[in-house]
Motif scaffolding. Structure first.
Motif, PDB file in Angstrom:
ATOM      1  N   ASP A   1       0.861  -1.183   0.000  1.00 44.57           N
ATOM      2  CA  ASP A   1       0.000   0.000   0.000  1.00 44.57           C
ATOM      3  C   ASP A   1       0.895   1.230   0.000  1.00 44.57           C
ATOM      4  O   ASP A   1       1.079   1.913   1.005  1.00 44.57           O
ATOM      5  CB  ASP A   1      -0.910  -0.011   1.228  1.00 44.57           C
ATOM      6  N   THR A   2       1.482   1.506  -1.162  1.00 46.93           N
ATOM      7  CA  THR A   2       2.470   2.578  -1.238  1.00 46.93           C
ATOM      8  C   THR A   2       1.855   3.955  -1.033  1.00 46.93           C
ATOM      9  O   THR A   2       2.540   4.886  -0.610  1.00 46.93           O
ATOM     10  CB  THR A   2       3.195   2.532  -2.591  1.00 46.93           C
ATOM     11  N   ALA A   3       0.563   4.092  -1.298  1.00 48.48           N
ATOM     12  CA  ALA A   3      -0.093   5.383  -1.114  1.00 48.48           C
ATOM     13  C   ALA A   3      -0.167   5.772   0.360  1.00 48.48           C
ATOM     14  O   ALA A   3      -0.238   6.960   0.693  1.00 48.48           O
ATOM     15  CB  ALA A   3      -1.498   5.354  -1.720  1.00 48.48           C
ATOM     16  N   HIS A   4      -0.171   4.767   1.237  1.00 46.52           N
ATOM     17  CA  HIS A   4      -0.270   5.032   2.680  1.00 46.52           C
ATOM     18  C   HIS A   4       0.942   4.472   3.428  1.00 46.52           C
ATOM     19  O   HIS A   4       0.853   4.175   4.621  1.00 46.52           O
ATOM     20  CB  HIS A   4      -1.557   4.432   3.248  1.00 46.52           C
ATOM     21  N   ARG A   5       2.046   4.374   2.729  1.00 46.36           N
ATOM     22  CA  ARG A   5       3.245   3.775   3.340  1.00 46.36           C
ATOM     23  C   ARG A   5       3.709   4.592   4.535  1.00 46.36           C
ATOM     24  O   ARG A   5       3.807   5.821   4.474  1.00 46.36           O
ATOM     25  CB  ARG A   5       4.361   3.689   2.306  1.00 46.36           C
ATOM     26  N   VAL A   6       4.003   3.897   5.644  1.00 42.42           N
ATOM     27  CA  VAL A   6       4.526   4.547   6.844  1.00 42.42           C
ATOM     28  C   VAL A   6       6.046   4.633   6.786  1.00 42.42           C
ATOM     29  O   VAL A   6       6.636   5.666   7.074  1.00 42.42           O
ATOM     30  CB  VAL A   6       4.094   3.791   8.118  1.00 42.42           C
ATOM     31  N   GLY A   7       6.681   3.530   6.406  1.00 44.78           N
ATOM     32  CA  GLY A   7       8.138   3.488   6.366  1.00 44.78           C
ATOM     33  C   GLY A   7       8.632   2.082   6.603  1.00 44.78           C
ATOM     34  O   GLY A   7       7.931   1.109   6.331  1.00 44.78           O
ATOM     35  N   ALA A   8       9.843   1.964   7.126  1.00 44.17           N
ATOM     36  CA  ALA A   8      10.447   0.660   7.410  1.00 44.17           C
ATOM     37  C   ALA A   8      10.227   0.293   8.870  1.00 44.17           C
ATOM     38  O   ALA A   8      10.360   1.135   9.756  1.00 44.17           O
ATOM     39  CB  ALA A   8      11.935   0.683   7.093  1.00 44.17           C
ATOM     40  N   LEU A   9       9.896  -0.980   9.101  1.00 44.57           N
ATOM     41  CA  LEU A   9       9.776  -1.533  10.442  1.00 44.57           C
ATOM     42  C   LEU A   9      10.899  -2.537  10.628  1.00 44.57           C
ATOM     43  O   LEU A   9      10.888  -3.612  10.022  1.00 44.57           O
ATOM     44  CB  LEU A   9       8.418  -2.212  10.635  1.00 44.57           C
TER      45      LEU A   9
ATOM     46  N   THR B   1      -2.285  -3.841   8.350  1.00 45.49           N
ATOM     47  CA  THR B   1      -1.293  -2.817   8.686  1.00 45.49           C
ATOM     48  C   THR B   1       0.042  -3.105   8.017  1.00 45.49           C
ATOM     49  O   THR B   1       0.775  -2.188   7.645  1.00 45.49           O
ATOM     50  CB  THR B   1      -1.116  -2.737  10.214  1.00 45.49           C
ATOM     51  N   GLY B   2       0.367  -4.372   7.852  1.00 50.65           N
ATOM     52  CA  GLY B   2       1.642  -4.742   7.246  1.00 50.65           C
ATOM     53  C   GLY B   2       1.802  -4.257   5.827  1.00 50.65           C
ATOM     54  O   GLY B   2       2.930  -4.090   5.350  1.00 50.65           O
ATOM     55  N   GLU B   3       0.701  -4.020   5.136  1.00 52.10           N
ATOM     56  CA  GLU B   3       0.772  -3.552   3.759  1.00 52.10           C
ATOM     57  C   GLU B   3       1.399  -2.161   3.659  1.00 52.10           C
ATOM     58  O   GLU B   3       1.857  -1.750   2.599  1.00 52.10           O
ATOM     59  CB  GLU B   3      -0.625  -3.523   3.143  1.00 52.10           C
ATOM     60  N   ARG B   4       1.424  -1.443   4.776  1.00 53.44           N
ATOM     61  CA  ARG B   4       1.908  -0.055   4.778  1.00 53.44           C
ATOM     62  C   ARG B   4       3.373   0.061   5.200  1.00 53.44           C
ATOM     63  O   ARG B   4       3.893   1.163   5.318  1.00 53.44           O
ATOM     64  CB  ARG B   4       1.022   0.782   5.690  1.00 53.44           C
ATOM     65  N   TYR B   5       4.010  -1.071   5.457  1.00 48.65           N
ATOM     66  CA  TYR B   5       5.395  -1.062   5.931  1.00 48.65           C
ATOM     67  C   TYR B   5       6.301  -1.903   5.049  1.00 48.65           C
ATOM     68  O   TYR B   5       5.877  -2.935   4.517  1.00 48.65           O
ATOM     69  CB  TYR B   5       5.481  -1.644   7.350  1.00 48.65           C
TER      70      TYR B   5
ATOM     71  N   SER C   1      10.621   2.673  12.243  1.00 45.89           N
ATOM     72  CA  SER C   1       9.828   2.070  13.294  1.00 45.89           C
ATOM     73  C   SER C   1      10.517   0.778  13.715  1.00 45.89           C
ATOM     74  O   SER C   1      11.368   0.243  12.997  1.00 45.89           O
ATOM     75  CB  SER C   1       8.400   1.801  12.808  1.00 45.89           C
ATOM     76  N   TYR C   2      10.125   0.271  14.890  1.00 44.29           N
ATOM     77  CA  TYR C   2      10.902  -0.828  15.466  1.00 44.29           C
ATOM     78  C   TYR C   2       9.998  -1.745  16.274  1.00 44.29           C
ATOM     79  O   TYR C   2       9.127  -1.280  17.020  1.00 44.29           O
ATOM     80  CB  TYR C   2      12.006  -0.263  16.365  1.00 44.29           C
ATOM     81  N   LEU C   3      10.213  -3.064  16.111  1.00 46.17           N
ATOM     82  CA  LEU C   3       9.543  -4.085  16.919  1.00 46.17           C
ATOM     83  C   LEU C   3      10.617  -4.995  17.484  1.00 46.17           C
ATOM     84  O   LEU C   3      11.290  -5.705  16.739  1.00 46.17           O
ATOM     85  CB  LEU C   3       8.552  -4.882  16.064  1.00 46.17           C
TER      86      LEU C   3
END
Length: 507
Positions: A91-99, A124-128, A211-213
């Motif tokens: 979902d590149t239109a709503h991409r948050v960034g790298a996790l 949610t994973g589609e945005r990362y 972002s970080y997990l």
């Protein structure tokens, strides 16, 4: 695995944290060659038997090697590589960034984690871009191997001074092997250098923030990264939270009560399934079997297949059997205790799969790399007491409270014979708006640690899984409540208004 601490000067800017000259508009970036490197993405499959690579490829991941300096004080010197995997956002239109992910240890391989984490994230994973990393010296990242005869530094010293002295000699031997085989890189096996590598990865990915997990030890790594690079984090989830004030090589101390609680809960579960496992019809009867196994191993090593299980190893099998609160893990452990009981009774035993794996880990060098790098990082981060008598006194005191787990969690280890850390440990920042996740009965990173971090970070929120003896929750335990809360935060960047409590699933 996992416990953990910190005591040093807070780096006020990422450049200072690198141990190099601060970067300003008038000074060149000493790490420019690393920050601006081109990553050559390729298939993750290394060969026909590479199941991890095949799983990554099936999930659409690609892999690359990131070049980093061995010594950040000498960025023009020797380099090593850090392996990363990536499933790109759809979902590149709503991409948050790298996790970025870290599954703990220290020493745990995370390269293969993006597929299951991506699945746990649902939409949610589609945005990362979900990024797995084998940290420096782990897995595919310039691995460190001290050629140990075991995958773990941890042992029980047994019931007497003679056993403790054998444990001391074993710990000294492990430290000597690391100096012999990996002495040139040991000073650089630290959490601070892993955090520096993370920031090079961030820059090489073209991200301003990440972002970080992080799970278990990965929570401490996240605390260190967020402290050293305070403007480089976006959304941070720490699952199985380590109190940084308790992070040190003696990371297991204080976990005795949680492990005893987990053992009792497992025993009640096994008693309810006596027709399957035959360990007793009541909780106390099952616990009596565990005690009988320990006593028998103390008299003479138990023969389990090709292994000899003595007083130093039998308690570790029990300890290692207590980290996951689900029927499958409980069943594996029950089968292992049944095998050990049969061996104690003199029967010929072919170990069940979980027990065979556990004994192979403890009694052979098949996973030497894991124990080598785990210990190297723990010893390289924080110094440990040198005098064996300190440990002996602690073992004796702890034994009176819990004769099974007390000696294990207080025993001497290789860090007593290690060179002093090259750097002072990190003084963790005062606050971070992170999402913390922990089960109340976690036997590795105890719930008290998560509560301590929550108090230290008033801007954070704590998701509590109540009533579970579970280590690591998000995407692992199967709590819709916890998973939904984590995903909502990753999707919106907004923490819950208050702390969240989720109830454990009944067995």
């Amino acid at each position: 695995m996992t416990g953990f601490a910190a005591t040093a000067a807070l780096a006020l800017a990422s450049a200072l944290a690198l141990g190099t000259t601060p970067v300003t508009a008038d000074t060149p970036d000493p790490l420019a060659r690393y920050h601006h490197q081109h990553l050559a993405w390729r298939s993750c499959v290394l060969g026909p038997d590479d199941d991890t690579g095949k799983d990554l490829e099936k999930a659409g991941a690609q892999c690359a090697d990131v070049t980093v300096p061995l010594d950040y004080d000498d960025p023009g010197g020797r380099t090593i590589t850090v392996a990363v995997s990536r499933i790109r956002a759809t979902d590149t239109a709503h991409r948050v960034g790298a996790l970025l992910l870290n599954s703990g240890g220290p020493g745990g391989q995370t390269l293969g984690d993006p597929p299951w984490v991506r699945e746990a994230m649902k939409d949610t994973g589609e945005r990362y871009d979900v990024v797995g990393v084998d940290p420096r010296f782990v897995g595919r990242s310039t691995p460190l191997d001290c050629h140990w005869p075991t995958g773990s530094q941890f042992r029980s010293p047994g019931p007497d001074r003679a056993g403790f002295d054998r444990s001391t000699a074993f710990a000294e031997e492990l430290a000597r092997d690391c100096r012999k085989y990996e002495g040139d890189v040991l000073p650089y096996a630290t959490t601070r250098n892993t955090a520096r590598d993370m920031d090079v990865i961030r820059a090489a990915l073209g991200e301003r923030r990440i972002s970080y997990l992080g799970y278990s030890y990965g929570s401490y790594l996240g605390e260190v990264y967020a402290t050293m690079f305070p403007k480089r984090t976006d959304r941070v989830v720490l699952d199985g939270v380590i109190d940084p004030d308790r992070y040190n090589p003696r990371l297991l101390r204080g976990a005795e009560s949680a492990n005893r609680h987990a053992l009792r809960d497992w025993a009640a579960w096994a008693a309810a399934r006596d027709t399957t496992y035959g360990l007793g019809r009541g909780r106390d009867a099952v616990l009596a079997v565990v005690d009988r196994v320990q006593a028998a191993a103390g008299r003479a090593p138990l023969r389990v297949g090709g292994y000899r299980v003595d007083e130093s190893v039998a308690p570790m099998v029990v300890f290692n059997g207590l980290s996951q609160d689900n029927d499958a893990a409980y069943g594996d452990f029950a089968a292992a205790v049944r095998d050990l009981r049969d061996a104690a009774d003199g029967r010929t035993v072919v170990p069940s799969p979980w027990l065979a794996d556990s004994l192979g880990f403890l009694l052979t060098g098949s996973e030497s790399e894991y124990g080598s790098v785990q210990t190297s990082i723990l010893c390289g981060d924080v110094g440990a007491p040198r005098d064996p008598e300190t440990y002996w006194r602690d073992v004796q005191r702890a034994r009176t409270q819990d004769p099974l787990f007390g000696p294990v969690t207080n025993d001497i280890g290789p860090c007593a014979f290690w060179d002093a850390p090259r750097e002072r440990p990190t003084t963790i920042r005062d606050d971070l708006p992170a999402l913390l996740v922990n089960a109340t009965g976690d036997p590795r990173t105890t719930y008290q640690g998560a509560q301590a971090v929550r108090r230290a970070w008033p801007g954070s929120r704590l998701v509590t899984l109540s009533g579970a003896d579970q280590h690591a929750v998000f995407g692992v335990y199967g709590s819709d409540c916890a998973d939904t809360t984590v995903n909502a935060y990753l999707a919106t960047g907004r923490l819950p208004a208050t702390d969240v409590t989720c109830n454990a699933s009944p067995h």
